[in-house]
Design an enzyme around this catalytic site. Structure first.
Site, PDB file in Angstrom:
ATOM      1  N   ARG A 165       0.764  -1.165  -0.027  1.00 43.65           N
ATOM      2  CA  ARG A 165      -0.042  -0.192  -0.140  1.00 43.65           C
ATOM      3  C   ARG A 165       0.695   1.411  -0.007  1.00 43.65           C
ATOM      4  NH1 ARG A 165      -2.415  -3.407   3.858  1.00 43.65           N
ATOM      5  NH2 ARG A 165      -4.304  -4.197   3.356  1.00 43.65           N
TER       6      ARG A 165
ATOM      7  N   LYS B  58      -2.273  -2.896   8.020  1.00 47.71           N
ATOM      8  CA  LYS B  58      -3.274  -2.491   8.739  1.00 47.71           C
ATOM      9  C   LYS B  58      -3.229  -3.093   9.967  1.00 47.71           C
ATOM     10  CE  LYS B  58      -6.359  -0.906   5.046  1.00 47.71           C
ATOM     11  NZ  LYS B  58      -7.427  -0.947   4.307  1.00 47.71           N
TER      12      LYS B  58
ATOM     13  N   HIS C  16      -2.624   2.472  -5.722  1.00 47.23           N
ATOM     14  CA  HIS C  16      -3.375   1.702  -5.602  1.00 47.23           C
ATOM     15  C   HIS C  16      -3.690   0.704  -6.937  1.00 47.23           C
ATOM     16  CE1 HIS C  16      -5.900  -0.059  -2.270  1.00 47.23           C
ATOM     17  NE2 HIS C  16      -6.800  -0.381  -3.211  1.00 47.23           N
TER      18      HIS C  16
ATOM     19  N   ARG D   3      -1.077  -1.852  -7.095  1.00 49.91           N
ATOM     20  CA  ARG D   3      -1.491  -2.986  -6.093  1.00 49.91           C
ATOM     21  C   ARG D   3      -2.520  -3.890  -6.827  1.00 49.91           C
ATOM     22  NH1 ARG D   3      -1.700  -4.225  -0.827  1.00 49.91           N
ATOM     23  NH2 ARG D   3      -3.915  -4.687   0.293  1.00 49.91           N
TER      24      ARG D   3
ATOM     25  N   HIS E   1      -4.547  -8.892   3.262  1.00 49.94           N
ATOM     26  CA  HIS E   1      -5.713  -8.834   3.568  1.00 49.94           C
ATOM     27  C   HIS E   1      -6.414  -9.618   4.756  1.00 49.94           C
ATOM     28  CE1 HIS E   1      -6.929  -7.634  -0.843  1.00 49.94           C
ATOM     29  NE2 HIS E   1      -6.498  -6.451  -0.138  1.00 49.94           N
TER      30      HIS E   1
ATOM     31  N   TYR F 194     -10.643  -9.697  -7.295  1.00 48.12           N
ATOM     32  CA  TYR F 194      -9.725  -9.932  -8.475  1.00 48.12           C
ATOM     33  C   TYR F 194      -9.867 -10.974  -9.218  1.00 48.12           C
ATOM     34  CZ  TYR F 194      -7.035  -6.558  -5.769  1.00 48.12           C
ATOM     35  OH  TYR F 194      -6.721  -5.371  -5.135  1.00 48.12           O
TER      36      TYR F 194
END
Length: 294
Positions: free
Chosen positions: A146, A170, A240, A243, A266, A275
């Site tokens: 990211r 995250k 992004h 990514r 994730h 995706y």
């Protein structure tokens, strides 16, 4: 909102959300508080399901996008769940709220040949900034990290002998992402040029501005946007997108979805499965071209 500070502490210390996420929650709840005051509701504990529904209708009239409305309602739902859990309220006024579905936008991505042309054929300037910019784009494309993760990188995040990079994602979750040898070579070149220009300092950020300060989000965005314009006609040209490109190309080349999930950091497969839509479109195209009855 009298319980907002304790909720923010809960997000920061128990949920360990990022500073950016906390700011978003706080902003959403302050906007909701403003609506309550305009509606004559001075205490958030007196909010009813009807008040929240009126707020959603009001946001629609303000022409907010469905995705923005969903995010703001999610913030309010989390707030009242917290109050319920803490015993402040006996019922959650947002629990029965239903929202319209958000239309799914398939993530855009740069084609392989376009990325190959950018990294292999486009002449980046033979200067600190030129070498830095190429390394930034290569690292995004090679690892799928990211924007915030790249900006926060330090020298200690790199294991160049092992070809790995340690990323703090995250909720402060660490993950290891491999790098190909071409990217490792580019990183080594960047480090040499950077240290020649600014000296060695392992405590600073990995990527620096032309004046030797830590890079920041807007600068990195401009670097990516400027260079993707050379090879792509996509409306969005951002970190992004690189990514998305990383994930889509891996999936198209047969990588397992669970592996891609781990590489992207994730929390669950739901975020990764979008995706597969791109892959299904590719399979459908191949089928129509190859099958005699298609």
């Amino acid at each position: 909102m009298q319980y907002l500070p304790s909720f923010i502490d809960y997000l920061r210390f128990e949920k360990r959300y990022s500073a950016h996420t906390i700011v978003a929650y706080e902003g959403d709840l302050k906007q909701f508080s403003g609506f309550l005051l305009e509606s004559g509701v001075e205490d958030e504990l007196l909010v009813t399901p009807k008040v929240i529904r009126n707020w959603v209708v009001w946001m629609h009239y303000q022409n907010l996008k469905p995705r923005s409305i969903h995010r703001k309602v999610a913030s309010v739902k989390s707030y009242y769940k917290h109050l319920l859990r803490e015993g402040v309220i006996e019922a959650n006024p947002s629990s029965t709220l239903l929202l319209p579905k958000i239309p799914k936008n398939l993530p855009g991505f740069i084609k392989e040949k376009e990325m190959d042309f950018l990294l292999d054929q486009v002449p980046f300037e033979d200067s600190y900034e030129g070498i830095r910019d190429r390394t930034i784009i290569d690292l995004f494309y090679a690892t799928g990290i990211r924007l915030s993760e790249l900006v926060d990188l330090k020298d200690r995040n790199f294991d160049l002998k092992g070809g790995m990079i340690k990323v703090l994602g995250k909720r402060n979750k660490e993950r290891l992402v491999p790098m190909n040898q071409s990217t490792v070579k580019g990183v080594l070149q960047y480090i040499r040029v950077r240290n020649e220009a600014f000296g060695e300092d392992r405590g600073r950020a990995f990527f620096l501005t032309a004046s030797g300060k830590n890079v920041y989000n807007k600068l990195v965005y401009r670097v990516v946007n400027k260079n993707l314009r050379l090879v792509s006609t996509l409306a969005q040209k951002s970190p992004h997108i690189l990514r998305h490109t990383f994930a889509t190309i891996l999936l198209n080349r047969g990588a397992d979805l669970n592996v891609i999930k781990e590489l992207l950091g994730h929390a669950n497969l739901n975020a990764t499965q979008i995706y597969t839509h791109n892959t299904f479109e590719k399979l459908s195209t191949i089928y129509k071209q190859a099958h005699p009855r298609a």
